[in-house]
Scaffold this active site. Structure first.
Site, PDB file in Angstrom:
ATOM      1  N   SER A 109      35.811   8.953  18.536  1.00 46.60           N
ATOM      2  CA  SER A 109      35.692   8.105  17.492  1.00 46.60           C
ATOM      3  C   SER A 109      34.769   9.122  16.409  1.00 46.60           C
ATOM      4  O   SER A 109      34.302  10.103  16.793  1.00 46.60           O
ATOM      5  CB  SER A 109      34.539   6.983  17.693  1.00 46.60           C
ATOM      6  N   SER A 110      35.169   8.810  15.136  1.00 45.24           N
ATOM      7  CA  SER A 110      34.543   9.703  13.918  1.00 45.24           C
ATOM      8  C   SER A 110      33.276   9.630  13.856  1.00 45.24           C
ATOM      9  O   SER A 110      32.579  10.537  13.471  1.00 45.24           O
ATOM     10  CB  SER A 110      35.464   9.354  12.444  1.00 45.24           C
ATOM     11  N   CYS A 111      32.563   8.663  14.469  1.00 39.54           N
ATOM     12  CA  CYS A 111      31.135   8.759  14.536  1.00 39.54           C
ATOM     13  C   CYS A 111      30.560   9.865  15.233  1.00 39.54           C
ATOM     14  O   CYS A 111      29.236  10.042  15.354  1.00 39.54           O
ATOM     15  CB  CYS A 111      30.726   7.479  14.887  1.00 39.54           C
ATOM     16  N   TYR A 138      26.634   5.768  21.025  1.00 38.99           N
ATOM     17  CA  TYR A 138      28.025   5.791  21.534  1.00 38.99           C
ATOM     18  C   TYR A 138      28.390   6.962  20.978  1.00 38.99           C
ATOM     19  O   TYR A 138      29.328   7.664  22.049  1.00 38.99           O
ATOM     20  CB  TYR A 138      28.752   4.516  20.279  1.00 38.99           C
ATOM     21  N   LYS A 142      30.410   9.906  23.625  1.00 33.96           N
ATOM     22  CA  LYS A 142      31.834  10.266  23.173  1.00 33.96           C
ATOM     23  C   LYS A 142      31.889  11.881  23.160  1.00 33.96           C
ATOM     24  O   LYS A 142      32.721  12.636  23.557  1.00 33.96           O
ATOM     25  CB  LYS A 142      32.614   9.558  21.878  1.00 33.96           C
ATOM     26  N   HIS A 181      34.021  -5.054  14.245  1.00 35.27           N
ATOM     27  CA  HIS A 181      34.078  -3.888  12.692  1.00 35.27           C
ATOM     28  C   HIS A 181      34.539  -4.711  11.659  1.00 35.27           C
ATOM     29  O   HIS A 181      34.785  -5.877  11.500  1.00 35.27           O
ATOM     30  CB  HIS A 181      35.017  -3.062  13.289  1.00 35.27           C
TER      31      HIS A 181
HETATM   32  P1  GDP Z   1      30.986   1.536  10.904  1.00 38.55           P
HETATM   33  O1  GDP Z   1      32.057   2.192  10.187  1.00 38.55           O
HETATM   34  O2  GDP Z   1      30.409   2.277  11.863  1.00 38.55           O
HETATM   35  O3  GDP Z   1      29.587   1.556   9.873  1.00 38.55           O
HETATM   36  O4  GDP Z   1      31.156   0.224  11.144  1.00 38.55           O
HETATM   37  P2  GDP Z   1      31.606  -1.218  10.896  1.00 38.55           P
HETATM   38  O5  GDP Z   1      32.998  -1.416  10.603  1.00 38.55           O
HETATM   39  O6  GDP Z   1      30.752  -2.346  11.656  1.00 38.55           O
HETATM   40  O7  GDP Z   1      31.042  -1.354   9.241  1.00 38.55           O
HETATM   41  C1  GDP Z   1      31.622  -0.644   8.181  1.00 38.55           C
HETATM   42  C2  GDP Z   1      30.983  -1.205   6.871  1.00 38.55           C
HETATM   43  O8  GDP Z   1      31.359  -2.269   6.377  1.00 38.55           O
HETATM   44  C3  GDP Z   1      29.281  -1.115   6.946  1.00 38.55           C
HETATM   45  O9  GDP Z   1      28.832  -0.572   5.572  1.00 38.55           O
HETATM   46  C4  GDP Z   1      29.071  -2.442   7.003  1.00 38.55           C
HETATM   47  O10 GDP Z   1      27.740  -2.769   6.505  1.00 38.55           O
HETATM   48  C5  GDP Z   1      29.999  -3.067   6.142  1.00 38.55           C
HETATM   49  N1  GDP Z   1      30.325  -4.640   6.236  1.00 38.55           N
HETATM   50  C6  GDP Z   1      30.514  -5.646   5.353  1.00 38.55           C
HETATM   51  N2  GDP Z   1      30.631  -6.710   5.919  1.00 38.55           N
HETATM   52  C7  GDP Z   1      30.978  -6.566   7.063  1.00 38.55           C
HETATM   53  C8  GDP Z   1      30.924  -7.659   8.188  1.00 38.55           C
HETATM   54  O11 GDP Z   1      31.226  -8.610   8.148  1.00 38.55           O
HETATM   55  N3  GDP Z   1      31.051  -6.964   9.419  1.00 38.55           N
HETATM   56  C9  GDP Z   1      30.941  -5.447   9.782  1.00 38.55           C
HETATM   57  N4  GDP Z   1      30.834  -5.008  11.097  1.00 38.55           N
HETATM   58  N5  GDP Z   1      30.600  -4.664   8.762  1.00 38.55           N
HETATM   59  C10 GDP Z   1      30.515  -5.163   7.599  1.00 38.55           C
END
Ligand code: GDP
Length: 314
Positions: A109-111, A138, A142, A181
């Site tokens: 993953s890119s993280c 995580y 990875k 996500h």
């Molecule tokens: P990340 O890319 O590892 O940060 O994973 P996420 O896909 O969970 O979140 C991406 C971004 O979307 C973060 O800035 C979250 O705060 C924002 N976000 C906004 N609404 C949501 C939601 O309902 N679910 C999740 N998972 N993220 C949200």
């Protein structure tokens, strides 16, 4: 070159990524796919994994099995994310090597890249500074899998490669209300708001973080391409090279779903890393460029969401 009748094990074939890899392999005419459900084979149990590999001896392995989750799931269960992913990866990669698997593709993953890596993020920024806190566990797992492949190549001359996808979305995603996500979360929330005639939807964070999204069938094509064309211990970024803000994403998803109410922001929820754009120069030099535009991909994903019962994982 992967022969059409080679024995190919796809670990994690029921997940969004693994199922897309199976679709791509079948479409390309590969005839001997090997899969096991979680009930048939627990990849966290070493003796089960060793027995499976000793019996089946796959020629190629796509390692797409992982414990995954969104920002809150990762923040709340770091011990589980580290342990499950680390054990699973070590079991599968080790058993593949012991049983002379010819080539393995490990998906991360890119993280894995530092929180403050220069953007767009190049493969060589790995381990140059601290990780993003919300997904450190995580990422550590990875990075270990990636390094284990590289160390096997160095010590034993294997051809085990790794690839690091950007944020993925598409058919078969997890729509858990809090642990998913962002993209599936938004599809579900806007859809439910539209159905209920609600005038407001609350999204997380500030909406300002920038993210890149790749449609999972494009990702699967890129994985096949790498299996056929790439050897080397440095990982390869898999992405589109394009980004947008979470706020822009919410507007795009609302448009596709047909939600017309207000969008509010809950800043008590974490934003995560401010920006996460992959440099995809290496992938493009290897001859792959993505095809599915984000709006079209969201449309296809929403169709899949409507066609299937909502899938919710822990
Ligand atoms: P990340 O890319 O590892 O940060 O994973 P996420 O896909 O969970 O979140 C991406 C971004 O979307 C973060 O800035 C979250 O705060 C924002 N976000 C906004 N609404 C949501 C939601 O309902 N679910 C999740 N998972 N993220 C949200």
């Amino acid at each position: 070159m992967m022969e059409k009748d080679a024995k190919i094990y796809v670990a994690g074939h029921r997940g969004m990524v693994g199922s897309a890899i199976c679709r791509a392999l079948e479409r390309e005419g590969y005839t001997r796919l090997l899969t096991r459900t979680h009930e048939e084979l627990d990849l966290c149990r070493q003796e089960q994994v060793e027995a499976f590999f000793a019996q089946e001896k796959p020629d190629y392995v796509f390692l797409a099995a992982a414990k995954v989750g969104g920002i809150l799931a990762n923040r709340d269960a770091p011990a589980d994310f580290l342990y499950d992913n680390m054990i699973l990866e070590m079991n599968v990669i080790h058993a593949a090597w012991q049983n002379r698997c010819r080539k393995l593709l490990f998906l991360g993953s890119s993280c894995i890249y530092p929180r403050m890596a220069p953007q767009p993020i190049r493969e060589d920024s790995l381990l140059t500074s601290a990780l993003e806190e919300t997904n450190e566990a995580y990422a550590l797992a990875k990075i270990s899998g990636l390094k284990y492949c590289a160390y096997l190549n160095a010590q034993y001359g294997t051809d085990y490669i790794s690839a690091m996808p950007t944020n993925l979305y598409g058919p078969g995603d997890n729509y858990h209300p809090t642990h998913s996500h962002v993209l599936p979360a938004l599809i579900r929330r806007f859809h439910e708001a539209k159905e209920a005639g609600a005038g407001e939807v609350v999204c997380w964070g500030t909406g300002s973080p920038l993210r890149e999204f790749m449609y999972v069938d494009d990702l699967a094509d890129a994985c096949l391409h790498l299996m056929q064309t790439y050897s080397g211990s440095e990982t390869v970024n898999l992405g589109t090279g394009e980004e947008l803000s979470i706020r822009e994403l919410t507007e795009l998803v609302a448009g596709v779903v047909g939600y017309t109410g207000k969008i509010l922001w809950d800043s008590s929820k974490p934003d995560g890393t401010p920006r996460k754009l992959l440099d995809v120069g290496k992938l493009e030099d290897l001859g792959y460029h993505y095809t599915t535009k984000l709006k079209e991909g969201i449309r296809l994903t929403y169709q899949d969401f409507l066609a299937h019962p909502v899938r919710v994982e822990r």
